[in-house]
Scaffold this active site. Structure first.
Site, PDB file in Angstrom:
ATOM      1  N   HIS A   1     129.478 172.129  49.623  1.00 40.40           N
ATOM      2  CA  HIS A   1     128.490 172.792  50.471  1.00 40.40           C
ATOM      3  C   HIS A   1     129.032 174.114  51.034  1.00 40.40           C
ATOM      4  CE1 HIS A   1     126.462 169.007  49.841  1.00 40.40           C
ATOM      5  NE2 HIS A   1     127.546 168.394  50.295  1.00 40.40           N
TER       6      HIS A   1
ATOM      7  N   GLU B   1     129.815 167.914  57.096  1.00 46.64           N
ATOM      8  CA  GLU B   1     130.523 167.698  55.835  1.00 46.64           C
ATOM      9  C   GLU B   1     131.152 168.980  55.330  1.00 46.64           C
ATOM     10  OE1 GLU B   1     129.710 166.233  51.224  1.00 46.64           O
ATOM     11  OE2 GLU B   1     128.034 166.339  52.654  1.00 46.64           O
TER      12      GLU B   1
ATOM     13  N   HIS C   1     134.230 166.042  49.126  1.00 46.46           N
ATOM     14  CA  HIS C   1     133.005 165.747  49.865  1.00 46.46           C
ATOM     15  C   HIS C   1     133.232 164.561  50.798  1.00 46.46           C
ATOM     16  CE1 HIS C   1     129.935 168.146  47.554  1.00 46.46           C
ATOM     17  NE2 HIS C   1     130.947 168.155  46.693  1.00 46.46           N
TER      18      HIS C   1
ATOM     19  N   GLU D   1     134.266 161.444  47.204  1.00 46.27           N
ATOM     20  CA  GLU D   1     133.503 161.189  48.426  1.00 46.27           C
ATOM     21  C   GLU D   1     134.439 160.388  49.338  1.00 46.27           C
ATOM     22  OE1 GLU D   1     130.687 162.319  49.318  1.00 46.27           O
ATOM     23  OE2 GLU D   1     129.307 162.559  47.620  1.00 46.27           O
TER      24      GLU D   1
END
Length: 288
Positions: free
Chosen positions: A84, A122, A177, A252
């Site tokens: 992101h 995040e 992430h 993740e």
């Protein structure tokens, strides 16, 4: 990162064969990056008086200077993709425009990512973690390239991120992430592109995912109890992996909506632990 529906279940496979987790039983993750410095050897300089009176037979010639230690990742290039970006939330048109997904379809350029209930984002977690992993890999001799230069920009889109490994001439790419699942779910998982689209995805990417999984387990992290199997998650919908022609995986690290894991990712000590484990997994893949 908010999840699409899980695509398939991976075989119960440990990286490079063998039972899951068992291959790394002897690891000491914290020791993976200890560089032993050579002391400056040689013969102490003699005093002027001793030089004048010493006989030729008593003089010991100085040997060659000791070689510097060899860095384990010297000559290697790693791309880190912090998920992101900080400006995505105010650039809706840019991040929602459709780009190729690597499998003949399209998807949004990017997303804003998720956050803890307390508001820790995040994108900030991924950016901080990338810096910590980069420091460890650089200390081991690697050249490290990031897919974005700061945490206040927009994008890049997932297709550009997916091509970053080959663009940099990298040995591998790891995307960083954290997840945003139901609060009851916990644990990390490592995603890889499946079904594979090229030789790098058909074997090396799964090996990389397994090495990252094993290093995180060795670092004391629990595998996900809500997605994937044994900490691995095959995905067909991640453009950032589909476009990669170098070994690539996406970590993740935790579920940011789980209170215990939110506290872990929000603290510097927790991020240090993640960075140490991820860097160890990368080094193990590059120096088997």
């Amino acid at each position: 990162m908010p999840r699409a529906e899980q695509a398939g279940r991976p075989a119960r496979t440990g990286a490079r064969g063998g039972p899951p987790f068992a291959r790394r039983a002897g690891w000491v993750v914290a020791a993976a990056f200890v560089l032993v410095a050579c002391s400056a050897g040689g013969v102490p300089a003699a005093s002027p008086t001793s030089v004048a009176t010493a006989s030729p037979a008593a003089t010991t010639p100085a040997g060659p200077a000791p070689s510097p230690p060899t860095l384990p990742l010297a000559g290697r290039t790693v791309v880190l993709d912090p998920g992101h970006n900080g400006g995505n939330g105010t650039a809706r048109a840019a991040v929602t425009r459709q780009v190729p997904d690597g499998r003949g379809g399209t998807k949004a350029c990017n997303t804003t990512g998720t956050s803890t209930d307390a508001g820790y984002t995040e994108h900030a977690f991924a950016w901080d973690l990338a810096g910590r992993v980069r420091a460890r890999l650089t200390a081991a001799g690697a050249r490290v390239v990031l897919t974005r230069p700061s945490d206040d920009g927009v994008g890049p889109c997932v297709d550009e991120r997916g091509r970053a490994g080959q663009a940099a001439g990298a040995d591998l790419m790891v995307s960083l992430h954290a997840d945003g699942a139901a609060a009851g779910g916990s644990g990390f998982h490592v995603a890889y592109s499946n079904p594979p689209l090229n030789p790098a995805q058909s074997g090396p990417a799964l090996t990389l995912a397994g090495d990252l999984r094993d290093a995180l387990v060795a670092g004391g992290f629990r595998v996900s109890d809500y997605i994937g199997r044994d900490g691995l998650s095959p995905r067909a919908d991640l453009g950032g992996l589909n476009f990669a022609t170098v070994p690539a995986a996406l970590v993740e690290c935790a579920n940011m909506r789980n209170a215990r894991e939110a506290a872990l990712v929000s603290g510097a000590d927790g991020r240090e632990r993640y960075a140490t484990a991820i860097a160890a997994g990368i080094q193990h893949f590059l120096t088997p």
